[in-house]
Design a protein around this motif. Structure first.
Motif, PDB file in Angstrom:
ATOM      1  N   THR A   5      12.206 -29.785  -4.053  1.00 57.90           N
ATOM      2  CA  THR A   5      11.014 -30.372  -4.660  1.00 57.90           C
ATOM      3  C   THR A   5      10.469 -31.435  -3.714  1.00 57.90           C
ATOM      4  O   THR A   5      11.112 -31.806  -2.739  1.00 57.90           O
ATOM      5  N   ALA A   6       9.286 -31.939  -4.039  1.00 60.32           N
ATOM      6  CA  ALA A   6       8.679 -32.971  -3.200  1.00 60.32           C
ATOM      7  C   ALA A   6       9.585 -34.189  -3.128  1.00 60.32           C
ATOM      8  O   ALA A   6       9.743 -34.816  -2.083  1.00 60.32           O
ATOM      9  N   GLU A   7      10.214 -34.525  -4.252  1.00 57.48           N
ATOM     10  CA  GLU A   7      11.111 -35.689  -4.289  1.00 57.48           C
ATOM     11  C   GLU A   7      12.293 -35.501  -3.348  1.00 57.48           C
ATOM     12  O   GLU A   7      12.655 -36.385  -2.589  1.00 57.48           O
ATOM     13  N   GLN A   8      12.872 -34.305  -3.447  1.00 55.59           N
ATOM     14  CA  GLN A   8      14.037 -34.032  -2.621  1.00 55.59           C
ATOM     15  C   GLN A   8      13.669 -34.065  -1.142  1.00 55.59           C
ATOM     16  O   GLN A   8      14.412 -34.564  -0.309  1.00 55.59           O
ATOM     17  N   ARG A   9      12.499 -33.518  -0.850  1.00 59.98           N
ATOM     18  CA  ARG A   9      12.061 -33.504   0.531  1.00 59.98           C
ATOM     19  C   ARG A   9      11.916 -34.934   1.042  1.00 59.98           C
ATOM     20  O   ARG A   9      12.310 -35.268   2.144  1.00 59.98           O
ATOM     21  N   GLN A  10      11.340 -35.775   0.192  1.00 61.43           N
ATOM     22  CA  GLN A  10      11.173 -37.186   0.534  1.00 61.43           C
ATOM     23  C   GLN A  10      12.525 -37.822   0.832  1.00 61.43           C
ATOM     24  O   GLN A  10      12.682 -38.569   1.792  1.00 61.43           O
ATOM     25  N   ALA A  11      13.510 -37.513  -0.020  1.00 62.81           N
ATOM     26  CA  ALA A  11      14.835 -38.095   0.163  1.00 62.81           C
ATOM     27  C   ALA A  11      15.442 -37.656   1.489  1.00 62.81           C
ATOM     28  O   ALA A  11      16.048 -38.444   2.200  1.00 62.81           O
ATOM     29  N   VAL A  12      15.271 -36.386   1.807  1.00 63.07           N
ATOM     30  CA  VAL A  12      15.803 -35.878   3.077  1.00 63.07           C
ATOM     31  C   VAL A  12      15.140 -36.592   4.253  1.00 63.07           C
ATOM     32  O   VAL A  12      15.802 -37.007   5.204  1.00 63.07           O
ATOM     33  N   LEU A  13      13.814 -36.729   4.179  1.00 64.30           N
ATOM     34  CA  LEU A  13      13.099 -37.389   5.274  1.00 64.30           C
ATOM     35  C   LEU A  13      13.553 -38.841   5.414  1.00 64.30           C
ATOM     36  O   LEU A  13      13.735 -39.342   6.516  1.00 64.30           O
ATOM     37  N   GLN A  14      13.733 -39.501   4.276  1.00 68.17           N
ATOM     38  CA  GLN A  14      14.179 -40.893   4.330  1.00 68.17           C
ATOM     39  C   GLN A  14      15.542 -41.019   4.983  1.00 68.17           C
ATOM     40  O   GLN A  14      15.782 -41.912   5.785  1.00 68.17           O
ATOM     41  N   GLN A  15      16.421 -40.112   4.612  1.00 68.89           N
ATOM     42  CA  GLN A  15      17.752 -40.172   5.189  1.00 68.89           C
ATOM     43  C   GLN A  15      17.694 -39.923   6.694  1.00 68.89           C
ATOM     44  O   GLN A  15      18.376 -40.579   7.476  1.00 68.89           O
ATOM     45  N   ALA A  16      16.855 -38.973   7.081  1.00 68.97           N
ATOM     46  CA  ALA A  16      16.708 -38.685   8.515  1.00 68.97           C
ATOM     47  C   ALA A  16      16.213 -39.925   9.244  1.00 68.97           C
ATOM     48  O   ALA A  16      16.681 -40.254  10.331  1.00 68.97           O
ATOM     49  N   GLN A  17      15.269 -40.615   8.631  1.00 72.31           N
ATOM     50  CA  GLN A  17      14.732 -41.836   9.230  1.00 72.31           C
ATOM     51  C   GLN A  17      15.834 -42.885   9.378  1.00 72.31           C
ATOM     52  O   GLN A  17      15.966 -43.524  10.406  1.00 72.31           O
ATOM     53  N   GLN A  18      16.615 -43.058   8.316  1.00 69.45           N
ATOM     54  CA  GLN A  18      17.710 -44.031   8.361  1.00 69.45           C
ATOM     55  C   GLN A  18      18.693 -43.709   9.473  1.00 69.45           C
ATOM     56  O   GLN A  18      19.131 -44.579  10.213  1.00 69.45           O
ATOM     57  N   GLU A  19      19.033 -42.424   9.575  1.00 68.12           N
ATOM     58  CA  GLU A  19      19.981 -42.024  10.614  1.00 68.12           C
ATOM     59  C   GLU A  19      19.410 -42.292  11.999  1.00 68.12           C
ATOM     60  O   GLU A  19      20.119 -42.730  12.899  1.00 68.12           O
ATOM     61  N   ALA A  20      18.131 -41.998  12.153  1.00 67.87           N
ATOM     62  CA  ALA A  20      17.497 -42.242  13.444  1.00 67.87           C
ATOM     63  C   ALA A  20      17.529 -43.736  13.765  1.00 67.87           C
ATOM     64  O   ALA A  20      17.845 -44.126  14.889  1.00 67.87           O
ATOM     65  N   ASN A  21      17.205 -44.563  12.773  1.00 68.64           N
ATOM     66  CA  ASN A  21      17.245 -46.006  12.996  1.00 68.64           C
ATOM     67  C   ASN A  21      18.633 -46.473  13.389  1.00 68.64           C
ATOM     68  O   ASN A  21      18.795 -47.303  14.281  1.00 68.64           O
ATOM     69  N   GLN A  22      19.626 -45.949  12.710  1.00 68.81           N
ATOM     70  CA  GLN A  22      21.002 -46.315  13.033  1.00 68.81           C
ATOM     71  C   GLN A  22      21.331 -45.957  14.468  1.00 68.81           C
ATOM     72  O   GLN A  22      21.958 -46.723  15.190  1.00 68.81           O
ATOM     73  N   ARG A  23      20.906 -44.761  14.858  1.00 69.54           N
ATOM     74  CA  ARG A  23      21.211 -44.305  16.204  1.00 69.54           C
ATOM     75  C   ARG A  23      20.538 -45.207  17.248  1.00 69.54           C
ATOM     76  O   ARG A  23      21.134 -45.531  18.279  1.00 69.54           O
ATOM     77  N   ILE A  24      19.313 -45.599  16.956  1.00 71.18           N
ATOM     78  CA  ILE A  24      18.600 -46.475  17.880  1.00 71.18           C
ATOM     79  C   ILE A  24      19.319 -47.809  17.988  1.00 71.18           C
ATOM     80  O   ILE A  24      19.492 -48.356  19.078  1.00 71.18           O
ATOM     81  N   MET A  25      19.737 -48.324  16.844  1.00 73.17           N
ATOM     82  CA  MET A  25      20.463 -49.587  16.812  1.00 73.17           C
ATOM     83  C   MET A  25      21.737 -49.486  17.640  1.00 73.17           C
ATOM     84  O   MET A  25      22.041 -50.342  18.461  1.00 73.17           O
ATOM     85  N   GLN A  26      22.484 -48.411  17.408  1.00 70.88           N
ATOM     86  CA  GLN A  26      23.734 -48.221  18.141  1.00 70.88           C
ATOM     87  C   GLN A  26      23.477 -48.114  19.630  1.00 70.88           C
ATOM     88  O   GLN A  26      24.237 -48.624  20.447  1.00 70.88           O
ATOM     89  N   ASP A  27      22.416 -47.428  19.983  1.00 67.94           N
ATOM     90  CA  ASP A  27      22.058 -47.268  21.383  1.00 67.94           C
ATOM     91  C   ASP A  27      21.807 -48.629  22.020  1.00 67.94           C
ATOM     92  O   ASP A  27      22.279 -48.923  23.112  1.00 67.94           O
TER      93      ASP A  27
END
Lengths: 83, 117
Positions: A5-27
């Motif tokens: 659903t649109a909600e679920q898609r949003q949640a997936v995108l948010q998680q992807a964003q969080q993971e990307a941010n974490q990776r940048i931070m770690q880098d």
């Protein structure tokens, strides 16, 4: 993905964003460790001595400031370009 | 290790691998659920392995540069061994030190930005 659903898609995108941010931070942290280690660490003894520690502390603070300045410079250039 | 590669995938109907709740699956297990969780675990494990290997590679490089400064020979002498140990240990120290300080800074920022004590 199509079955979400649109909600679920949003949640997936948010998680992807969080993971990307974490990776940048770690880098960034990794780069900071490398730079300050090269700058400050000697080769005798199995622990950092107090001189090395304060060198690394200064290095770290300057590194973070440098990163801030880099971001500001980029933003500046971007806003200059738009005028 | 073999289990990770052999037991993955979407076929959870008969397996005992999934420890999670099956209540969300209506019978067809290919759309996510247990299969996805396993894949994620495997992916995380591989990433960790990669990370450790990268650290070893990096430290080896670093140690070599710092410590093996004379003409190449067959084995490492005592000074070089001590230097390598020093490099590795100081590196781990540096990691801890920097991460610790960052943590403190983050805490301070939270306290300043959040409630006022």
């Amino acid at each position: 993905m199509n079955q979400l659903t649109a909600e679920q898609r949003q949640a997936v995108l948010q998680q992807a964003q969080q993971e990307a941010n974490q990776r940048i931070m770690q880098d960034m942290i990794q780069k900071m460790v490398k730079t300050c280690f090269t700058k400050c660490a000697g080769t005798s003894g199995d622990r950092l001595d107090s001189r090395e520690q304060s060198c690394i502390a200064s290095c770290q603070d300057q590194y973070l400031e440098t990163r801030d300045q880099v971001q500001k410079s980029l933003q500046q250039r971007q806003s200059n370009g738009m005028n | 290790m073999a289990g990770w590669f052999g037991g993955g995938g979407g076929d959870n109907n008969g397996s005992d691998n999934s420890t999670g709740d099956k209540s969300f699956s209506t019978g067809e297990d290919f759309s996510g659920g247990g299969g996805a969780a396993e894949l994620q675990q495997m992916s995380m494990m591989l990433q960790q392995q990669m990370l450790i290997q990268q650290v070893i590679n990096d430290l080896s490089d670093r140690s070599y540069e710092k410590c093996i400064t004379s003409r190449p020979s067959d084995t490492l002498n005592g000074t070089q061994v001590a230097c390598i140990s020093s490099t590795v240990n100081k590196w781990l120290d540096t990691n801890e030190f920097i991460n610790g300080r960052l943590g403190k800074k983050a805490q301070q920022q939270q306290q300043q930005g959040g409630q006022q004590y």
